[in-house]
Design a protein around this motif. Sequence first.
Motif, short mmCIF file in Angstrom:
data_model
loop_
_atom_site.label_atom_id
_atom_site.label_comp_id
_atom_site.label_asym_id
_atom_site.label_seq_id
_atom_site.Cartn_x
_atom_site.Cartn_y
_atom_site.Cartn_z
N GLY A 22 0.81 -1.22 0.00
CA GLY A 22 0.00 0.00 0.00
C GLY A 22 0.83 1.26 0.00
N ALA A 23 2.00 1.23 0.64
CA ALA A 23 2.83 2.43 0.73
C ALA A 23 3.80 2.55 -0.43
N LYS A 24 3.82 1.54 -1.29
CA LYS A 24 4.77 1.54 -2.40
C LYS A 24 4.05 1.73 -3.72
N GLU A 25 4.85 2.03 -4.73
CA GLU A 25 4.29 2.12 -6.08
C GLU A 25 3.76 0.75 -6.49
N PRO A 26 2.64 0.68 -7.19
CA PRO A 26 2.11 -0.62 -7.61
C PRO A 26 3.14 -1.38 -8.44
N ARG A 27 3.29 -2.65 -8.14
CA ARG A 27 4.24 -3.48 -8.85
C ARG A 27 3.76 -3.76 -10.27
N ALA A 28 4.64 -3.60 -11.27
CA ALA A 28 4.27 -3.89 -12.66
C ALA A 28 4.03 -5.38 -12.82
N PRO A 29 3.00 -5.78 -13.55
CA PRO A 29 2.73 -7.20 -13.73
C PRO A 29 3.91 -7.91 -14.40
N LEU A 30 4.13 -9.14 -14.00
CA LEU A 30 5.15 -9.97 -14.63
C LEU A 30 4.55 -10.62 -15.88
N LYS A 31 5.18 -10.40 -17.03
CA LYS A 31 4.69 -10.96 -18.29
C LYS A 31 5.43 -12.27 -18.58
N VAL A 32 4.67 -13.32 -18.79
CA VAL A 32 5.24 -14.63 -19.11
C VAL A 32 4.74 -15.04 -20.49
N PHE A 33 5.68 -15.31 -21.41
CA PHE A 33 5.34 -15.68 -22.78
C PHE A 33 5.54 -17.19 -22.95
N ILE A 34 4.49 -17.88 -23.37
CA ILE A 34 4.54 -19.33 -23.51
C ILE A 34 3.82 -19.76 -24.79
N ASP A 35 4.14 -20.96 -25.27
CA ASP A 35 3.36 -21.64 -26.30
C ASP A 35 2.58 -22.74 -25.60
N LEU A 36 1.31 -22.87 -25.90
CA LEU A 36 0.46 -23.82 -25.18
C LEU A 36 -0.03 -24.94 -26.10
N TYR A 37 0.06 -26.18 -25.59
CA TYR A 37 -0.44 -27.36 -26.28
C TYR A 37 -1.39 -28.03 -25.31
N LEU A 38 -2.68 -27.91 -25.56
CA LEU A 38 -3.68 -28.38 -24.62
C LEU A 38 -4.37 -29.64 -25.14
N SER A 39 -4.13 -30.74 -24.46
CA SER A 39 -4.81 -31.99 -24.78
C SER A 39 -5.16 -32.68 -23.47
N ILE A 40 -5.69 -33.88 -23.54
CA ILE A 40 -6.02 -34.61 -22.31
C ILE A 40 -4.74 -34.99 -21.60
N GLY A 41 -4.61 -34.57 -20.35
CA GLY A 41 -3.43 -34.91 -19.55
C GLY A 41 -2.15 -34.28 -20.03
N SER A 42 -2.25 -33.12 -20.70
CA SER A 42 -1.05 -32.50 -21.29
C SER A 42 -0.30 -31.59 -20.33
N HIS A 43 -0.85 -31.32 -19.15
CA HIS A 43 -0.24 -30.36 -18.26
C HIS A 43 0.92 -30.97 -17.49
N ASP A 44 2.10 -30.45 -17.69
CA ASP A 44 3.23 -30.94 -16.93
C ASP A 44 3.36 -30.13 -15.64
N GLU A 45 4.38 -30.44 -14.88
CA GLU A 45 4.52 -29.86 -13.54
C GLU A 45 4.68 -28.35 -13.57
N TRP A 46 5.51 -27.85 -14.51
CA TRP A 46 5.75 -26.41 -14.52
C TRP A 46 4.52 -25.62 -14.94
N LEU A 47 3.71 -26.17 -15.88
CA LEU A 47 2.51 -25.46 -16.30
C LEU A 47 1.49 -25.43 -15.17
N THR A 48 1.36 -26.56 -14.46
CA THR A 48 0.45 -26.60 -13.31
C THR A 48 0.87 -25.58 -12.26
#
Length: 352
Positions: A22-48
């Motif tokens: 509250g007393a600080k300047e609002p933090r700029a959002p962190l931008k994460v750029f990814i390519d997504l492959y969505l299928s059944i059971g496709s989520h690995d540990e890092w994506l989760t």
Amino acid sequence: MCSLSQAILPLMKVKVDGSSMGAKEPRAPLKVFIDLYLSIGSHDEWLTSLIEKAKQWKGLLHLYCNKLSIFALSVQNMKVLKMVRLYSVQDLELVCNWKLSVLGKLLSLLPYMGKLHRLFLSQTQMSQCSSWEEEEQFVETFSSQLLSLHHLQELHLESISSLEGSLCSLLRCLRSPLKILSLTNCLLLESDLMNLSKCPNTRQLRGLCLNRVILMDISSETLEALLENVSSTLQVLSLEECGIMNLQLTAILPALRHCSQLTTFSFSGNPISINVLLRVVRHTIGLTNLRRVRYPAPLEFYEHVGDGLLATLQAKLMQMLQELGRSDMEWLSGKPCPHREWPFSDLWPMPW
């Protein structure tokens, strides 16, 4: 270049202390750029982990996605889609066997993808229970979504059963000239191809694929008009397994000869004789940019399987090319039976 998990996971360890912000300047959002492959059971540990962290940070982590591939519509995949900044998607692939009504709902996301350059849509199993009304509604919905895509350059449609007689509805909704149009394993009428040849936004095509689109009942005049209208820009032409016969191919050779920018031409899987094949060689020899040609095993091969005819023909073609000063051209023989060993994506000269 580090992997996505190597780049993202360390960033996830950053702590956000909500009580002191509250007393600080609002933090700029962190931008994460990814390519997504969505299928059944496709989520690995890092994506989760990424999804969980995005929930925890509540707006301080923004997910951007250049390439999005969707093969399944699970609840988890829908949650992921809600977190992605859809306006960042430039390359979208939808490979599905869903009902047309479900696919239509997913396509309602297209207006949020204003930067989309490439759209690949494939029905892996054509629905046998779709009614005429459902197919008409799907084309209407899809067409209306195309109106919002002002930067679309590549359109790939595969096994879309509802295109027959409706291609005009789609083409007139294009908002920008296409570079690549691929209509694979689709049912099309002559009127569809006539509209394709007249559409202003398909007259600057660099790539045209009509693989496994049955053309045997399409008039030569329609095919000629189609080639003439793209002759100044066309670089890649693929007409594999289209049922094109000797008379049709012979008739369109003059139009093909006008395609001065052509670099790759494939017409394998069509019932063509040796004499017509040699005529194709003579008509295309003057196309100085043409480097790669894929031709079918000629009809005579089926009568003399195993006697070395194909190897003899290949040697004769190479000799002809050398004598005509075109040893830079590569003529590749297709297999006797239709085969999908040469994917259309491999034909494109890169980069665009």
